[in-house]
Design a protein around this motif. Structure first.
Motif, PDB file in Angstrom:
ATOM      1  N   PRO A 235     212.318 -22.437  15.344  1.00  0.00           N
ATOM      2  CA  PRO A 235     212.114 -22.706  16.983  1.00  0.00           C
ATOM      3  C   PRO A 235     213.129 -23.235  17.705  1.00  0.00           C
ATOM      4  O   PRO A 235     213.517 -23.128  18.856  1.00  0.00           O
ATOM      5  CB  PRO A 235     210.780 -23.357  17.412  1.00  0.00           C
ATOM      6  N   GLN A 236     214.006 -24.081  16.707  1.00  0.00           N
ATOM      7  CA  GLN A 236     215.316 -24.811  17.192  1.00  0.00           C
ATOM      8  C   GLN A 236     216.474 -23.610  17.584  1.00  0.00           C
ATOM      9  O   GLN A 236     217.313 -24.368  18.310  1.00  0.00           O
ATOM     10  CB  GLN A 236     215.682 -25.818  16.291  1.00  0.00           C
ATOM     11  N   ARG A 237     216.475 -22.722  16.826  1.00  0.00           N
ATOM     12  CA  ARG A 237     217.460 -21.710  17.029  1.00  0.00           C
ATOM     13  C   ARG A 237     217.149 -20.835  18.355  1.00  0.00           C
ATOM     14  O   ARG A 237     216.093 -20.116  18.268  1.00  0.00           O
ATOM     15  CB  ARG A 237     217.933 -20.861  15.896  1.00  0.00           C
ATOM     16  N   ARG A 238     218.096 -20.590  19.385  1.00  0.00           N
ATOM     17  CA  ARG A 238     217.660 -19.744  20.328  1.00  0.00           C
ATOM     18  C   ARG A 238     218.144 -18.403  19.873  1.00  0.00           C
ATOM     19  O   ARG A 238     219.568 -18.150  19.788  1.00  0.00           O
ATOM     20  CB  ARG A 238     218.254 -20.288  21.625  1.00  0.00           C
ATOM     21  N   LEU A 239     217.315 -17.441  19.704  1.00  0.00           N
ATOM     22  CA  LEU A 239     217.500 -16.196  19.222  1.00  0.00           C
ATOM     23  C   LEU A 239     217.262 -14.918  20.118  1.00  0.00           C
ATOM     24  O   LEU A 239     216.257 -15.056  20.991  1.00  0.00           O
ATOM     25  CB  LEU A 239     216.554 -15.777  17.898  1.00  0.00           C
ATOM     26  N   ARG A 240     218.184 -14.011  20.379  1.00  0.00           N
ATOM     27  CA  ARG A 240     217.728 -12.879  21.172  1.00  0.00           C
ATOM     28  C   ARG A 240     218.104 -11.846  20.340  1.00  0.00           C
ATOM     29  O   ARG A 240     219.046 -11.601  19.825  1.00  0.00           O
ATOM     30  CB  ARG A 240     218.948 -13.015  22.369  1.00  0.00           C
ATOM     31  N   ALA A 255     208.405  -2.150  24.712  1.00  0.00           N
ATOM     32  CA  ALA A 255     207.213  -2.648  24.946  1.00  0.00           C
ATOM     33  C   ALA A 255     206.997  -3.873  23.857  1.00  0.00           C
ATOM     34  O   ALA A 255     206.138  -4.966  24.533  1.00  0.00           O
ATOM     35  CB  ALA A 255     205.992  -1.632  24.665  1.00  0.00           C
ATOM     36  N   GLU A 256     207.304  -3.718  22.548  1.00  0.00           N
ATOM     37  CA  GLU A 256     206.977  -4.983  21.497  1.00  0.00           C
ATOM     38  C   GLU A 256     207.780  -6.197  21.998  1.00  0.00           C
ATOM     39  O   GLU A 256     207.552  -7.140  21.793  1.00  0.00           O
ATOM     40  CB  GLU A 256     207.218  -4.551  20.392  1.00  0.00           C
ATOM     41  N   HIS A 257     209.179  -5.814  22.558  1.00  0.00           N
ATOM     42  CA  HIS A 257     209.933  -6.799  22.610  1.00  0.00           C
ATOM     43  C   HIS A 257     210.677  -6.614  24.068  1.00  0.00           C
ATOM     44  O   HIS A 257     211.714  -6.445  24.461  1.00  0.00           O
ATOM     45  CB  HIS A 257     211.276  -6.731  21.663  1.00  0.00           C
ATOM     46  N   PRO A 258     209.695  -7.134  25.180  1.00  0.00           N
ATOM     47  CA  PRO A 258     210.492  -7.265  26.651  1.00  0.00           C
ATOM     48  C   PRO A 258     211.645  -7.721  26.943  1.00  0.00           C
ATOM     49  O   PRO A 258     212.063  -7.739  27.818  1.00  0.00           O
ATOM     50  CB  PRO A 258     209.058  -7.719  27.244  1.00  0.00           C
ATOM     51  N   HIS A 259     211.779  -8.883  25.969  1.00  0.00           N
ATOM     52  CA  HIS A 259     213.073  -9.735  26.140  1.00  0.00           C
ATOM     53  C   HIS A 259     213.977  -9.459  25.557  1.00  0.00           C
ATOM     54  O   HIS A 259     215.200 -10.138  25.625  1.00  0.00           O
ATOM     55  CB  HIS A 259     212.569 -11.428  25.936  1.00  0.00           C
ATOM     56  N   ALA A 260     214.078  -8.439  24.724  1.00  0.00           N
ATOM     57  CA  ALA A 260     215.132  -7.893  23.810  1.00  0.00           C
ATOM     58  C   ALA A 260     216.185  -7.081  24.857  1.00  0.00           C
ATOM     59  O   ALA A 260     215.780  -6.625  25.891  1.00  0.00           O
ATOM     60  CB  ALA A 260     214.678  -6.765  22.829  1.00  0.00           C
ATOM     61  N   LEU A 261     217.354  -6.921  24.364  1.00  0.00           N
ATOM     62  CA  LEU A 261     218.442  -6.234  25.050  1.00  0.00           C
ATOM     63  C   LEU A 261     218.568  -4.861  24.581  1.00  0.00           C
ATOM     64  O   LEU A 261     218.741  -4.701  23.368  1.00  0.00           O
ATOM     65  CB  LEU A 261     219.744  -6.959  24.999  1.00  0.00           C
ATOM     66  N   PHE A 262     218.441  -3.738  25.302  1.00  0.00           N
ATOM     67  CA  PHE A 262     218.713  -2.425  24.830  1.00  0.00           C
ATOM     68  C   PHE A 262     219.890  -1.803  25.478  1.00  0.00           C
ATOM     69  O   PHE A 262     220.100  -1.701  26.668  1.00  0.00           O
ATOM     70  CB  PHE A 262     217.266  -1.517  25.162  1.00  0.00           C
ATOM     71  N   CYS A 263     220.761  -1.789  24.877  1.00  0.00           N
ATOM     72  CA  CYS A 263     222.175  -1.378  25.254  1.00  0.00           C
ATOM     73  C   CYS A 263     222.521   0.197  25.168  1.00  0.00           C
ATOM     74  O   CYS A 263     223.611   0.541  25.604  1.00  0.00           O
ATOM     75  CB  CYS A 263     223.275  -2.164  24.305  1.00  0.00           C
ATOM     76  N   GLY A 264     221.528   0.985  24.636  1.00  0.00           N
ATOM     77  CA  GLY A 264     221.961   2.251  24.630  1.00  0.00           C
ATOM     78  C   GLY A 264     223.097   2.783  23.550  1.00  0.00           C
ATOM     79  O   GLY A 264     223.452   1.781  22.875  1.00  0.00           O
ATOM     80  N   VAL A 265     223.511   3.844  23.833  1.00  0.00           N
ATOM     81  CA  VAL A 265     224.476   4.488  22.758  1.00  0.00           C
ATOM     82  C   VAL A 265     225.791   3.879  23.393  1.00  0.00           C
ATOM     83  O   VAL A 265     226.096   3.961  24.445  1.00  0.00           O
ATOM     84  CB  VAL A 265     224.641   5.920  22.962  1.00  0.00           C
ATOM     85  N   GLN A 266     226.736   3.584  22.378  1.00  0.00           N
ATOM     86  CA  GLN A 266     228.021   2.788  22.687  1.00  0.00           C
ATOM     87  C   GLN A 266     229.101   3.721  21.566  1.00  0.00           C
ATOM     88  O   GLN A 266     228.579   3.948  20.537  1.00  0.00           O
ATOM     89  CB  GLN A 266     228.094   1.296  22.414  1.00  0.00           C
ATOM     90  N   ARG A 267     230.282   3.704  22.525  1.00  0.00           N
ATOM     91  CA  ARG A 267     231.324   4.411  21.254  1.00  0.00           C
ATOM     92  C   ARG A 267     232.609   3.598  21.503  1.00  0.00           C
ATOM     93  O   ARG A 267     232.915   2.655  22.317  1.00  0.00           O
ATOM     94  CB  ARG A 267     231.696   5.771  21.868  1.00  0.00           C
ATOM     95  N   GLY A 268     233.408   3.682  20.414  1.00  0.00           N
ATOM     96  CA  GLY A 268     234.721   3.217  20.545  1.00  0.00           C
ATOM     97  C   GLY A 268     234.923   1.822  20.571  1.00  0.00           C
ATOM     98  O   GLY A 268     234.251   1.204  19.722  1.00  0.00           O
ATOM     99  N   GLU A 269     235.742   1.357  21.415  1.00  0.00           N
ATOM    100  CA  GLU A 269     236.081  -0.176  21.627  1.00  0.00           C
ATOM    101  C   GLU A 269     234.781  -0.839  22.353  1.00  0.00           C
ATOM    102  O   GLU A 269     234.606  -2.153  22.001  1.00  0.00           O
ATOM    103  CB  GLU A 269     237.337  -0.332  22.543  1.00  0.00           C
TER     104      GLU A 269
END
Length: 379
Positions: A235-240, A255-269
């Motif tokens: 609990p002392q570590r702030r995780l995302r 739905a299971e992780h409403p606070h997670a970040l979903f960045c979609g498909v990424q390419r290259g740099e």
């Protein structure tokens, strides 16, 4: 050593800009062989917006959607088209990367014309079938794959664990061809304070990253369980949780992780920046023949937790440059991640070692090995 330039035909039902490990590997192998003076003819399904091959070095065929894999295709059988093309302009050697209808027709055409064939075992389709309600077909599919590959001069596999598994199932003439990583693209210097700020992360927050297709065969239920247990245990570590990629399980994971970040498909740099801006990489998959993302994460300076197989078995030393668990031991997987997060100094050291190891894994040596395997089957 100077090698006489070869005319190589490469057949695949997936290729860049499609995003998957097979397409990425084949693009690297093709560009590397061309740089070494070889002539490459690529045979693949037509992608969106393409109308014709344009020259003798690109032969496009019709493709059909692959069930459960949006954006990927089976290539339609093209036996007569290949026979006409190769009778007129015969390759020295053929490399077949996929075993679908297009790959099968290429194998038949090559055998009829006496062209030596090397095949690649890139995807565990027989294992994937079990995740899509097709477990009854798994044994049949294994039999077909064995039949297919045993009719080629050589089958290249990406990891030692995969070779052992296929040998156990009766596959013959197997040779190892590992994978490389672009250590200039995937590099810790790509870490972006701006991207982390866009994710809403404070300086002391830990980004727990996963990159890949969000699909059943990737064992993402363990990813969910591991992240929840890490939050409770530390609990002392702030995780995302940060997920890069897309697929049929995205809605469920959101739905299971409403606070997670979903960045979609990424390419290259952009993809490289996402890797380097993370801190811990969780890779719970048990279905990989290799797992290119493991090397990309290591090269980006991430601490990687994975099961002791495929790429992880070859490149991670537990406690030195990552964390390993015995295949299927979910609690050990979670404990490896917990150990990395419990001590900031251990995490820093592991990340430095990860980059140091991956920095030696360029593609040039892999391309040379591939060239040697192709030369090995020539008469």
């Amino acid at each position: 050593m100077n090698v006489t330039p070869l005319h190589i035909a490469l057949v695949s039902e997936t290729f860049a800009p499609e995003i998957n490990g097979v397409a990425n590997t084949l693009e690297r192998l093709c560009s590397g062989l061309r740089a070494r003076g070889h002539r490459l003819q690529l045979v693949r399904p037509r992608q969106a917006g393409e109308t014709h091959g344009g020259d003798e070095n690109l032969l496009l065929t019709r493709g059909w959607p692959l069930p459960g894999y949006a954006g990927l295709q089976w290539g339609q059988s093209a036996l007569h088209k290949l026979l006409r093309r190769w009778q007129r302009n015969r390759p020295d050697v053929l490399y077949i990367a996929t075993e679908g209808p297009l790959g099968l027709s290429a194998l038949r055409a090559a055998r009829r014309l006496g062209i030596p064939v090397v095949s690649g075992f890139h995807t565990n389709f027989q294992q994937y079938s079990e995740h899509y309600g097709l477990s009854l077909l798994s044994r049949l599919l294994t039999g077909y794959l064995r039949w297919f590959h045993n009719r080629t001069r050589l089958t290249l596999v990406p990891s030692a664990s995969q070779r052992v598994e296929l040998q156990r199932r009766g596959f013959e003439r197997l040779e190892l061809l590992a994978r490389g990583v672009d250590g200039q693209l995937f590099h810790p210097t790509r870490r972006s304070a701006e991207l982390r700020a866009a994710w809403g992360l404070e300086e002391d927050e830990i980004a727990v990253l996963h990159v890949g297709r969000l699909a059943a065969e990737k064992n993402l239920q363990l990813l969910s369980r591991a992240f929840r247990e890490l939050q409770r245990a530390l609990p002392q570590r702030r995780l995302r949780l940060v997920l890069v990629g897309d697929g049929p399980q995205r809605a469920q994971l959101q739905a299971e992780h409403p606070h997670a970040l979903f960045c979609g498909v990424q390419r290259g740099e952009a993809l490289a920046a996402h890797y380097a801006s993370g801190d811990l990489f969780l890779f719970p998959s048990l279905s990989e023949t290799f797992g290119n993302v493991v090397l990309e994460a290591l090269a980006s300076g991430l601490a990687v937790v994975a099961f002791d197989q495929a790429a992880a078995a070859q490149h991670i030393r537990h406690g030195h440059n990552g964390g390993l668990a015995s295949p299927g031991d979910e609690q050990a997987f979670i404990e490896a991640a917990r150990w990395l997060l419990e001590d900031e100094e251990s995490l820093r050291r592991v990340r430095l070692n990860a980059r140091q190891h991956a920095g030696r894994l360029g593609w040039a040596a892999i391309v040379e090995q591939f060239e040697a395997h192709l030369l090995q089957v020539l008469p």
